[in-house]
Design an enzyme around this catalytic site. Structure first.
Site, PDB file in Angstrom:
ATOM      1  N   TYR A 126      -3.396 -10.241  -2.384  1.00  0.00           N
ATOM      2  CA  TYR A 126      -1.999 -10.182  -1.946  1.00  0.00           C
ATOM      3  C   TYR A 126      -1.826  -9.079  -0.880  1.00  0.00           C
ATOM      4  CZ  TYR A 126       2.967  -9.376  -1.823  1.00  0.00           C
ATOM      5  OH  TYR A 126       4.253  -9.199  -1.368  1.00  0.00           O
ATOM      6  N   ARG A 179       4.738   3.393  -5.299  1.00  0.00           N
ATOM      7  CA  ARG A 179       5.970   4.197  -5.153  1.00  0.00           C
ATOM      8  C   ARG A 179       7.212   3.386  -5.542  1.00  0.00           C
ATOM      9  NH1 ARG A 179       7.764   4.693   0.802  1.00  0.00           N
ATOM     10  NH2 ARG A 179       8.168   2.527   0.225  1.00  0.00           N
ATOM     11  N   ARG A 228      11.110  -7.972  -9.406  1.00  0.00           N
ATOM     12  CA  ARG A 228       9.755  -8.184  -8.881  1.00  0.00           C
ATOM     13  C   ARG A 228       8.811  -7.199  -9.541  1.00  0.00           C
ATOM     14  NH1 ARG A 228      12.297  -8.615  -3.598  1.00  0.00           N
ATOM     15  NH2 ARG A 228      12.581  -6.387  -3.828  1.00  0.00           N
ATOM     16  N   PHE A 255      -0.215   5.995  16.729  1.00  0.00           N
ATOM     17  CA  PHE A 255       0.417   4.847  16.075  1.00  0.00           C
ATOM     18  C   PHE A 255      -0.279   4.526  14.749  1.00  0.00           C
ATOM     19  CE2 PHE A 255       0.063   0.273  15.271  1.00  0.00           C
ATOM     20  CZ  PHE A 255       1.396  -0.093  15.186  1.00  0.00           C
TER      21      PHE A 255
HETATM   22  C1  LIG Z   1      -5.157  -0.912  12.003  1.00  0.00           C
HETATM   23  C2  LIG Z   1      -3.817  -0.519  11.564  1.00  0.00           C
HETATM   24  C3  LIG Z   1      -2.967   0.246  12.481  1.00  0.00           C
HETATM   25  C4  LIG Z   1      -3.445  -0.888  10.316  1.00  0.00           C
HETATM   26  C5  LIG Z   1      -2.129  -0.736   9.686  1.00  0.00           C
HETATM   27  C6  LIG Z   1      -1.579  -2.081   9.316  1.00  0.00           C
HETATM   28  C7  LIG Z   1      -0.135  -2.040   8.920  1.00  0.00           C
HETATM   29  C8  LIG Z   1       0.825  -1.363   9.828  1.00  0.00           C
HETATM   30  C9  LIG Z   1       0.246  -2.664   7.788  1.00  0.00           C
HETATM   31  C10 LIG Z   1       1.638  -2.751   7.330  1.00  0.00           C
HETATM   32  C11 LIG Z   1       1.751  -2.311   5.896  1.00  0.00           C
HETATM   33  C12 LIG Z   1       3.103  -1.959   5.379  1.00  0.00           C
HETATM   34  C13 LIG Z   1       3.131  -1.528   3.993  1.00  0.00           C
HETATM   35  C14 LIG Z   1       4.244  -2.025   6.102  1.00  0.00           C
HETATM   36  C15 LIG Z   1       5.606  -1.664   5.632  1.00  0.00           C
HETATM   37  O1  LIG Z   1       5.714  -0.298   5.488  1.00  0.00           O
HETATM   38  P1  LIG Z   1       7.121   0.455   5.328  1.00  0.00           P
HETATM   39  O2  LIG Z   1       7.936  -0.255   4.323  1.00  0.00           O
HETATM   40  O3  LIG Z   1       6.824   1.879   5.067  1.00  0.00           O
HETATM   41  O4  LIG Z   1       7.684   0.282   6.767  1.00  0.00           O
HETATM   42  P2  LIG Z   1       9.141   0.086   7.259  1.00  0.00           P
HETATM   43  O5  LIG Z   1       9.725   1.412   7.284  1.00  0.00           O
HETATM   44  O6  LIG Z   1       8.953  -0.428   8.641  1.00  0.00           O
HETATM   45  O7  LIG Z   1       9.821  -0.846   6.308  1.00  0.00           O
END
Ligand SMILES: CC(C)=CCC/C(C)=C/CC/C(C)=C/COP(=O)(O)OP(=O)(O)O
Length: 449
Positions: free
Chosen positions: A182, A229, A239, A327
């Site tokens: 998942y 978390r 959920r 990033f």
């Molecule tokens: C190679 C590389 C850069 C890999 C990273 C891949 C990546 C960005 C995956 C997303 C995972 C994720 C948990 C996003 C939501 O986070 P969040 O809920 O903290 O974000 P939000 O504030 O945008 O909701």
């Protein structure tokens, strides 16, 4: 409690730093025809990004101008898909419709400038789906290779999400393998897609080691940190993502909710099992044992996430473009900070554990170089190691994971400490030189007098 260095970082990040300035060029409205349409679509997408993303808006906007739009649209497309997956109300009587939307998204909706969806999600997410034509119009203007990456990942993520509809990871036969599948579908694939975008736009080289396995671990690390978390928020929303094969090892009942029993007293909607232990009535039902087992389960999942860090560090080490590095690194450092804050923390079962704003600012500013990033990982892994309870049943697993991170980052941590010592010593040395100079001068005057 606010700390001076954190306060300084927060103010510097807001007013003084150029670390996260925006590279997104929004053309001035008023240009003719299609250009004016693209400009207003871009204004909408940039605004909605700021509203739907707590953590990614700033790091996306600072990417090189040539790829900021690819990643911004990639984010919004996946966020729209995630909004459909997340809505537990709109499709509660028709899960098949939810599955149809998820599997049709990449090939039928994305790029169809007339497609939109009403009544799904809330707030800015709902608006994103209502005005999805803006995303599709800009998507259609991207180079073919960028579009292919976004479409491919969206297709695979939609299929992975559809597989999980109606399957509660906290119920049934969900085990660690399913949990990993998942997390791969919803976050590991994002890592792969981003890596392909960096390479397609020429900012990272495939030969330089852009590696999808490592990229997958980067995504998994973020996702698993969010899942552990968000235990309470997810549970209250109906959920559950904590894998059943894990929490059943620790729980005394067959309800994951036993870690956060509702009680009549303080602490918001749910008071923690910890509070209940001190409560004369709740304590009769939920004793200290529950608190201990809830924390033991949490700590096991923290260790499981921590085991991904060596891959993340290796991925980051191979990056060459400073903006791509920032990033990628900033969310990882935020995640290890969150993981440490959640570790062995009963508040996970009674509210939302967050890192302090000032600390977040400090971490963002410190994510410019690999040694600085490694030093933070070293710091948080060391704190986890120190805080591991002597009687935690997963102690060997936690210590092994933390010690591996500490070992991999030890050299950078030592180097950063040395730099800090020099930095701190400089003002003292300058004062000493000034005092010496003045003393020599005055002594000379007196001696000559
Ligand atoms: C190679 C590389 C850069 C890999 C990273 C891949 C990546 C960005 C995956 C997303 C995972 C994720 C948990 C996003 C939501 O986070 P969040 O809920 O903290 O974000 P939000 O504030 O945008 O909701």
């Amino acid at each position: 409690m606010a700390r001076v260095d954190e306060l300084f970082s927060a103010v510097w990040l807001k007013f003084g730093s150029r670390a996260l300035s925006s590279n997104l060029v929004v053309p001035k409205a008023g240009a003719a025809g299609a250009a004016a349409g693209a400009a207003s679509d871009l204004v909408f997408c940039d605004r909605i990004l700021g509203l739907v993303s707590r953590s990614f808006a700033a790091v996306i906007r600072q990417l090189p101008a040539e790829m900021v739009l690819d990643v911004l649209l990639f984010y919004l497309v996946l966020r729209a898909l995630d909004t459909i997956e997340d809505d537990m109300e709109a499709f509660k009587d028709d899960e098949a419709a939810k599955c149809r939307h998820l599997t049709a998204f990449a090939d039928s909706y994305l790029g169809d400038e007339a497609w939109s969806l009403d009544g799904v999600g809330e707030g800015a997410e709902r608006e994103l789906l209502q005005r999805f034509g803006a995303v599709s119009r800009l998507f259609n203007r991207l180079p073919a290779e960028s579009r292919e990456v976004i479409r491919d990942i969206t297709r695979r993520m939609g299929a992975g999400m559809a597989e999980q509809v109606g399957v509660d990871l906290g119920q049934g036969t969900a085990d660690l393998a399913m949990y990993n599948r998942y997390c791969h579908a919803v976050a590991g694939l994002v890592g792969e897609g981003l890596t392909r975008s960096f390479v397609a736009r020429g900012f990272e080289s495939a030969a330089g080691g852009a590696n999808y396995g490592l990229a997958n671990s980067m995504g998994l690390f973020l996702q698993k940190t969010n899942i552990l978390r968000d235990y309470l928020e997810d549970y209250v929303d109906g959920r559950a993502f904590w894998p059943q094969s894990v929490w059943r090892e620790f729980a005394r009942t067959s309800d994951l909710g036993e870690f956060a029993r509702p009680t009549a007293h303080g602490g918001g909607l749910y008071a923690s099992a910890f509070d209940a232990a001190a409560d004369p009535q709740g304590g009769a039902v939920i004793g200290k044992g529950t608190r201990t087992s809830a924390l033991a389960c949490l700590n096991f999942l923290v260790a499981d996430a921590l085991e991904l860090v060596p891959d993340s560090l290796e991925y980051l080490r191979r990056l060459r473009t400073p903006e791509v590095f920032r990033f990628s690194a900033i969310p990882q450092v935020m995640a290890i900070a969150t993981l440490e804050a959640c570790f062995d923390n009963p508040q996970v079962f009674s509210g939302v554990v967050k890192i302090r704003k000032g600390q977040a600012a400090q971490l963002i500013l410190a994510c410019g170089t690999m040694p600085a990033v490694e030093a933070w990982f070293h710091d948080f892994a060391t704190r986890i190691k120190r805080r591991t309870p002597a009687d935690d049943p997963s102690r060997p697993k936690i210590l092994a994971a933390a010690e591996e991170v500490i070992r991999l980052t030890a050299a950078s941590a030592a180097e950063q400490r040395q730099r800090a010592a020099v930095r701190n010593a400089l003002p003292a040395a300058a004062v000493a030189v000034a005092v010496a100079a003045l003393a020599t001068r005055y002594l000379g005057v007196f001696a000559g007098a």
